[in-house]
Design a protein around this motif. Structure first.
Motif, short mmCIF file in Angstrom:
data_model
loop_
_atom_site.label_atom_id
_atom_site.label_comp_id
_atom_site.label_asym_id
_atom_site.label_seq_id
_atom_site.Cartn_x
_atom_site.Cartn_y
_atom_site.Cartn_z
N LEU A 1 0.82 -1.21 0.00
CA LEU A 1 0.00 0.00 0.00
C LEU A 1 0.85 1.26 0.00
O LEU A 1 0.53 2.25 -0.68
N ILE A 2 1.95 1.25 0.77
CA ILE A 2 2.82 2.43 0.80
C ILE A 2 3.44 2.67 -0.57
O ILE A 2 3.52 3.81 -1.05
N HIS A 3 3.86 1.60 -1.23
CA HIS A 3 4.39 1.75 -2.59
C HIS A 3 3.30 2.25 -3.53
O HIS A 3 3.57 3.06 -4.43
N ALA A 4 2.08 1.78 -3.33
CA ALA A 4 0.99 2.16 -4.23
C ALA A 4 0.68 3.65 -4.15
O ALA A 4 0.24 4.25 -5.14
N VAL A 5 0.90 4.27 -2.99
CA VAL A 5 0.63 5.71 -2.85
C VAL A 5 1.89 6.54 -3.02
O VAL A 5 1.89 7.74 -2.74
N GLY A 6 2.99 5.91 -3.45
CA GLY A 6 4.21 6.65 -3.70
C GLY A 6 5.03 6.96 -2.47
O GLY A 6 5.82 7.91 -2.47
N GLY A 7 4.87 6.17 -1.42
CA GLY A 7 5.64 6.39 -0.20
C GLY A 7 7.08 5.96 -0.36
O GLY A 7 7.41 5.17 -1.25
N PRO A 8 7.98 6.46 0.49
CA PRO A 8 9.41 6.14 0.37
C PRO A 8 9.74 4.74 0.84
O PRO A 8 9.11 4.19 1.74
N ALA A 9 10.78 4.17 0.23
CA ALA A 9 11.22 2.83 0.62
C ALA A 9 11.73 2.81 2.06
O ALA A 9 11.63 1.80 2.75
N GLY B 1 -0.84 10.72 0.13
CA GLY B 1 0.13 10.02 -0.71
C GLY B 1 1.54 10.49 -0.43
O GLY B 1 1.78 11.38 0.39
N GLY B 2 2.49 9.90 -1.14
CA GLY B 2 3.87 10.32 -1.04
C GLY B 2 4.51 10.05 0.31
O GLY B 2 4.09 9.17 1.07
N TRP B 3 5.56 10.85 0.60
CA TRP B 3 6.31 10.64 1.84
C TRP B 3 5.44 10.86 3.07
O TRP B 3 5.64 10.19 4.09
N LEU B 4 4.47 11.78 2.99
CA LEU B 4 3.61 12.05 4.14
C LEU B 4 2.81 10.81 4.52
O LEU B 4 2.73 10.43 5.69
N ALA B 5 2.22 10.16 3.53
CA ALA B 5 1.44 8.94 3.79
C ALA B 5 2.34 7.84 4.35
O ALA B 5 1.96 7.13 5.29
N GLY C 1 10.87 -6.57 -2.04
CA GLY C 1 9.72 -6.07 -1.29
C GLY C 1 8.79 -5.21 -2.11
O GLY C 1 7.61 -5.10 -1.83
N GLY C 2 9.30 -4.53 -3.14
CA GLY C 2 8.45 -3.63 -3.90
C GLY C 2 7.69 -4.28 -5.02
O GLY C 2 6.93 -3.62 -5.71
N ARG C 3 7.87 -5.57 -5.22
CA ARG C 3 7.18 -6.23 -6.32
C ARG C 3 5.71 -6.42 -6.00
O ARG C 3 5.28 -6.37 -4.85
N ALA C 4 4.92 -6.65 -7.04
CA ALA C 4 3.48 -6.77 -6.86
C ALA C 4 3.14 -7.94 -5.96
O ALA C 4 3.81 -8.95 -5.94
N LEU C 5 2.06 -7.78 -5.23
CA LEU C 5 1.61 -8.83 -4.31
C LEU C 5 1.29 -10.11 -5.06
O LEU C 5 1.50 -11.21 -4.55
#
Length: 433
Positions: free
Chosen positions: A61-69, A126-130, A278-282
């Protein structure tokens, strides 16, 4: 059949066959009702854990909203360490309360609120805030889990008799795992679309389940317990910690548990060694999701029943199983063709998580049966605090993986599991004490 017989005896108890080894007669009469309430509350939280899953669902979900690794990398350490470390500050306050079910209910309510806010955050931000706000809310969740953990074993020990506690915990784990398995399989095989809205709905349902668990737990009939020792937790650490550590059984238990944390920390390194990121699709992790769920389903009931007979032997057997599969995984990742190891990795993960289930259930059962009734909260808090420190230290294995590769970490973890076996075997047989 043994587990089903034990469950029938719990729910449909009669005076002739009643088993009440270390709880008062009043609590014995209420044991069937309390067992049902424990089952509902524990199964609800197990399902919630699977729907939230900081190792899989939240990263997606974090990747989906553009959150940081970097935020993704903080999820598991925050979840695990903050659920354990604060307990030394709360255990003595919990001991000052004659009825501790309210502490568990409060902790579960905090978890419910935090998870609901996570769902809202990942829906509207979204992004880093999310990403970082999710980490912060998971910290609040972990603090609620800390309250629940420090009080649960004490309430369980006061309401469910010895030789029944592992069974009820194991069955609840199996029920929760079955639901999570169905959810994971539906995602893996396309029965549910792999979309952010679907996963966020699952997170929202998890929040509701923790709220349900909090309410159900308040319905337990709990006898008032000892309230001595309600001192400040930090002073208690200095005053009581040295005495508690001098107890060779407590010391061996903590050492065995510390060594066996390898079974909890190793799964990401199996995935890494198999080429999963970890960032690959579920969807690409479907086989691993199914392997994890099946291990929980099969392991919970079997290990729970065995733990009621000999928790120390289950700890030793789990350690040996973990050592064997981790050593085999390290060898396979080094010497097998990448495609073949990728195909076999879910099998390795299944066996490892089967060992992990044994560790979880056996160490909980052993601690409840080992600790004096008046000191269960204290034993729980001290052991959990020490393990929280161990988890932080063992986070350094990530640097080992960066420098030498995932197989090197698997070898280290295999050695730790092997070292746990003789330590566990030197524990007392607390189920027959």
């Amino acid at each position: 059949m043994s587990a089903l017989t034990d469950l029938r005896d719990l729910f449909f108890d009669d005076e002739e066959n009643r088993v009440c080894k270390d709880i008062p007669e009043a609590a014995c009469r209420d044991q069937p009702r309390n067992a049902a309430l424990h089952l509902v509350s524990m199964a609800s939280t197990k399902i919630g854990d699977g729907l939230l899953d900081p190792k899989l669902i939240l990263p997606w979900l974090i990747h989906a909203v553009g959150g940081p690794a970097a935020a993704v990398g903080m999820l598991v350490p925050v979840r695990e360490s903050l659920a354990l470390l604060p307990q030394i500050l709360t255990s003595h306050r919990v001991r000052s309360l004659p009825k501790r079910k309210w502490v568990w209910a409060c902790g579960s309510a905090v978890e419910a609120i935090a998870v609901a806010l996570i769902a809202l955050t990942l829906t509207f931000l979204g992004g880093w805030l999310a990403g970082w706000l999710t980490v912060g809310l998971l910290s609040v969740f972990a603090l609620g889990r800390s309250l629940a953990s420090v009080s649960h074993k004490d309430v369980l020990g006061k309401t469910i008799s010895k030789t029944r506690r592992g069974t009820i915990t194991g069955i609840a784990g199996s029920l929760g795992a079955a639901v999570v398995f169905a959810y994971g399989a539906a995602l893996a095989f396309g029965l549910l679309p792999l979309e952010r809205g679907v996963l966020l709905t699952g997170v929202a349902v998890a929040a509701g389940l923790w709220a349900l668990a909090a309410f159900v737990f308040t319905l337990l009939t709990e006898e008032a317990g000892a309230t001595g020792g309600g001192a400040d937790g930090l002073r208690a650490l200095l005053a009581d910690g040295r005495d508690l550590w001098r107890d060779p059984q407590f010391r061996r238990f903590v050492i065995a548990r510390a060594l066996l944390t390898a079974t909890a920390l190793a799964p990401p390194y199996i995935l890494l060694s198999a080429g999963e990121k970890g960032g690959r699709a579920l969807g690409s992790l479907g086989a691993f999701v199914i392997a994890s769920s099946v291990a929980a389903i099969l392991g919970s009931t079997v290990w729970g029943t065995m733990s009621d007979r000999s928790s120390r032997k289950v700890l030793a057997l789990s350690g040996a199983l973990g050592a064997a599969v981790l050593a085999a995984a390290a060898a396979a990742s080094l010497f097998l063709a990448s495609g073949l190891w990728h195909a076999l990795a879910p099998v390795a993960l299944f066996v490892l998580l089967l060992a992990y289930q044994g560790v979880r259930l056996a160490r909980k059962t052993h601690l409840v049966d080992m600790a004096p009734a008046a000191d269960r909260s204290l034993y729980t808090a001290f052991s959990n605090t020490l393990i929280g420190i161990v988890l932080i230290v063992m986070g350094g294995f990530g640097f080992v993986a960066d420098r030498f590769g995932a197989p090197a970490v698997l070898v280290c973890f295999a050695a730790l599991c092997a070292a746990s076996v003789p330590v566990a075997l030197r524990l007392d047989e607390v189920q027959t004490a």
